[in-house]
Design a protein around this motif. Sequence first.
Motif, PDB file in Angstrom:
ATOM      1  N   GLU A   1       0.743  -0.973  -0.166  1.00 10.40           N
ATOM      2  CA  GLU A   1      -0.051  -0.157  -0.159  1.00 10.40           C
ATOM      3  C   GLU A   1       1.299   1.545  -0.040  1.00 10.40           C
ATOM      4  N   ALA A   2       1.173   2.090  -1.604  1.00  9.61           N
ATOM      5  CA  ALA A   2       1.889   2.846  -1.279  1.00  9.61           C
ATOM      6  C   ALA A   2       1.158   3.927  -2.145  1.00  9.61           C
ATOM      7  N   PHE A   3       0.580   4.819  -1.950  1.00  7.74           N
ATOM      8  CA  PHE A   3      -0.041   5.457  -2.902  1.00  7.74           C
ATOM      9  C   PHE A   3       0.944   6.907  -3.553  1.00  7.74           C
ATOM     10  N   GLU A   4       2.313   6.264  -4.540  1.00  5.36           N
ATOM     11  CA  GLU A   4       2.779   6.927  -4.982  1.00  5.36           C
ATOM     12  C   GLU A   4       2.402   7.936  -6.063  1.00  5.36           C
ATOM     13  N   TYR A   5       1.683   7.423  -6.709  1.00  9.98           N
ATOM     14  CA  TYR A   5       1.050   7.990  -7.944  1.00  9.98           C
ATOM     15  C   TYR A   5      -0.469   8.568  -7.701  1.00  9.98           C
ATOM     16  N   LEU A   6      -0.896   9.729  -8.814  1.00 10.63           N
ATOM     17  CA  LEU A   6      -1.755   9.944  -8.541  1.00 10.63           C
ATOM     18  C   LEU A   6      -2.546  10.821  -9.875  1.00 10.63           C
ATOM     19  N   LEU A   7      -3.556  10.244 -10.359  1.00 10.72           N
ATOM     20  CA  LEU A   7      -4.303  11.276 -11.478  1.00 10.72           C
ATOM     21  C   LEU A   7      -5.482  12.575 -10.583  1.00 10.72           C
ATOM     22  N   ALA A   8      -4.633  13.064 -11.092  1.00  9.97           N
ATOM     23  CA  ALA A   8      -5.570  14.599 -10.775  1.00  9.97           C
ATOM     24  C   ALA A   8      -6.249  15.343 -12.403  1.00  9.97           C
ATOM     25  N   ASN A   9      -7.106  15.654 -11.480  1.00  4.86           N
ATOM     26  CA  ASN A   9      -8.227  16.698 -12.098  1.00  4.86           C
ATOM     27  C   ASN A   9      -7.195  18.021 -12.713  1.00  4.86           C
ATOM     28  N   ILE A  10      -7.264  19.141 -13.884  1.00  2.93           N
ATOM     29  CA  ILE A  10      -6.233  19.733 -13.987  1.00  2.93           C
ATOM     30  C   ILE A  10      -6.904  20.744 -14.138  1.00  2.93           C
ATOM     31  N   LYS A  11      -8.590  20.844 -14.515  1.00  7.15           N
ATOM     32  CA  LYS A  11      -9.149  21.879 -13.966  1.00  7.15           C
ATOM     33  C   LYS A  11      -9.972  21.939 -12.606  1.00  7.15           C
ATOM     34  N   THR A  12     -10.677  20.760 -12.007  1.00  9.99           N
ATOM     35  CA  THR A  12     -10.650  21.168 -10.938  1.00  9.99           C
ATOM     36  C   THR A  12      -9.819  20.848  -8.885  1.00  9.99           C
ATOM     37  N   GLY A  13      -8.653  19.715  -9.683  1.00  7.79           N
ATOM     38  CA  GLY A  13      -7.095  20.038  -8.772  1.00  7.79           C
ATOM     39  C   GLY A  13      -7.619  17.791  -8.162  1.00  7.79           C
ATOM     40  N   SER A  14      -8.382  18.441  -7.812  1.00 13.75           N
ATOM     41  CA  SER A  14      -9.573  16.072  -7.774  1.00 13.75           C
ATOM     42  C   SER A  14      -8.533  15.241  -7.899  1.00 13.75           C
ATOM     43  N   VAL A  15      -8.255  14.468  -7.153  1.00 20.50           N
ATOM     44  CA  VAL A  15      -7.285  13.564  -7.307  1.00 20.50           C
ATOM     45  C   VAL A  15      -7.708  12.122  -7.052  1.00 20.50           C
ATOM     46  N   VAL A  16      -7.146  10.961  -7.877  1.00 25.00           N
ATOM     47  CA  VAL A  16      -7.486   9.715  -7.567  1.00 25.00           C
ATOM     48  C   VAL A  16      -5.911   8.890  -7.422  1.00 25.00           C
ATOM     49  N   PRO A  17      -6.075   8.731  -5.736  1.00 24.15           N
ATOM     50  CA  PRO A  17      -4.325   8.236  -5.486  1.00 24.15           C
ATOM     51  C   PRO A  17      -4.188   6.589  -6.101  1.00 24.15           C
TER      52      PRO A  17
END
Length: 400
Positions: A254-270
Amino acid sequence: MLTLGVSLQGCMSTSQPQQLTPQEQELRNQMMQAMIAKMKASTVALQSQQNVNQNLQPVPVPKAKPTLTIDDLNHQIEGLKSNDTGISFERSRDGIKVNGIMYLDPEGEITRVGSNSLTGEFSYLVHTRGNEYVVKYNKAGSGAEAITLAHATIDSRGAKVVTVTGRKLSGNSVIPTSRGFIVARDSSAFNFDPRDGLNSFSAADGYHIARYQNGDVSSTGYILLEKDPETDSVANLMDSFSSLAGSIGIIEDEAFEYLLANIKTGSVVPLNIRTSGKNINVLSECKKKNSIVNECAKSESRESLFEPNGSKNLRHYFWKVYWFNTPEGSYAIAQESGLKKITIINLKTAKKSVAFERALGISGFTTTQTPEGKITVDASLGFSTETIDDAVAFFNKQGV
């Protein structure tokens, strides 16, 4: 006292020239040689001064290339017509295949690509010479030459970009998108899209823009972020052990070392993916010891998407997460928890569905998008390969 006989032009003389003694002739020769040497020295000095004066003059500045207005650039883009609907794009070490046919650029090697299968749009970075690159845009099936968006110089110090509209950008790397390109810095990025203008984005605290992106930022709206490296050597050692242990199943990774981030809202998916595994070892100065073993004097470790033999470096995060724009929204396919799981992720809701799971690990997977927009996933499970033809339909059936 010694005298020299001299004849002056315009003076009349009927007397015979005076004969010189050997001593006088020798003295005369010495004086002539001294005079010639002095004249030569003066000539050299004059030439040197002229060269200095030339060097002191300003170096001519190359004429700036004429720039386009943003309206002119968009007019060129709108002129690319294509009747094709749904395009198959496939990345390769040499560039990109469009509907199974290798797409080449006459100016140089294509190094990075951003594409959208639903619209057929793609932009790419082409290496022309030295540290010089060009960013170009095209549309599959247009039959036209690609449109130049920008010129760039990229080296170990970073990237400097000048768009054809005259905008200047600088950062660490250039990331093509289907509609333009991104200039990324450590914790921020600038997205140049001729139809939307120039927009900026800031990464979440403790993360930076990942160097490689295996999804189209323009069409999905998401960009991959990587966790900042640890400065504590002990923490690095423990992190490396946890990564190894998780990959072989000793502990749950378990190591959330990458995120997919929305470039408009800033919300992230670990994403439960670790940063380790990016580097490969390249051997050099090798000598054959026997028919099987080579001895090599040097070994260099560097980040690479490919192994020295040309195969994919499957330990690299680039091959562990893909994301796509589909008719039902943006979805990602990721290999998480070390090698144990392949997940399907709805990027809008951040909900995940496990597509494949194997305690002993999944040795690899591939994913492609069909011209209709469906995402196909193939996973290597031991000695067999299993396939999901439509990942989004599979996700919906799970009722996540």
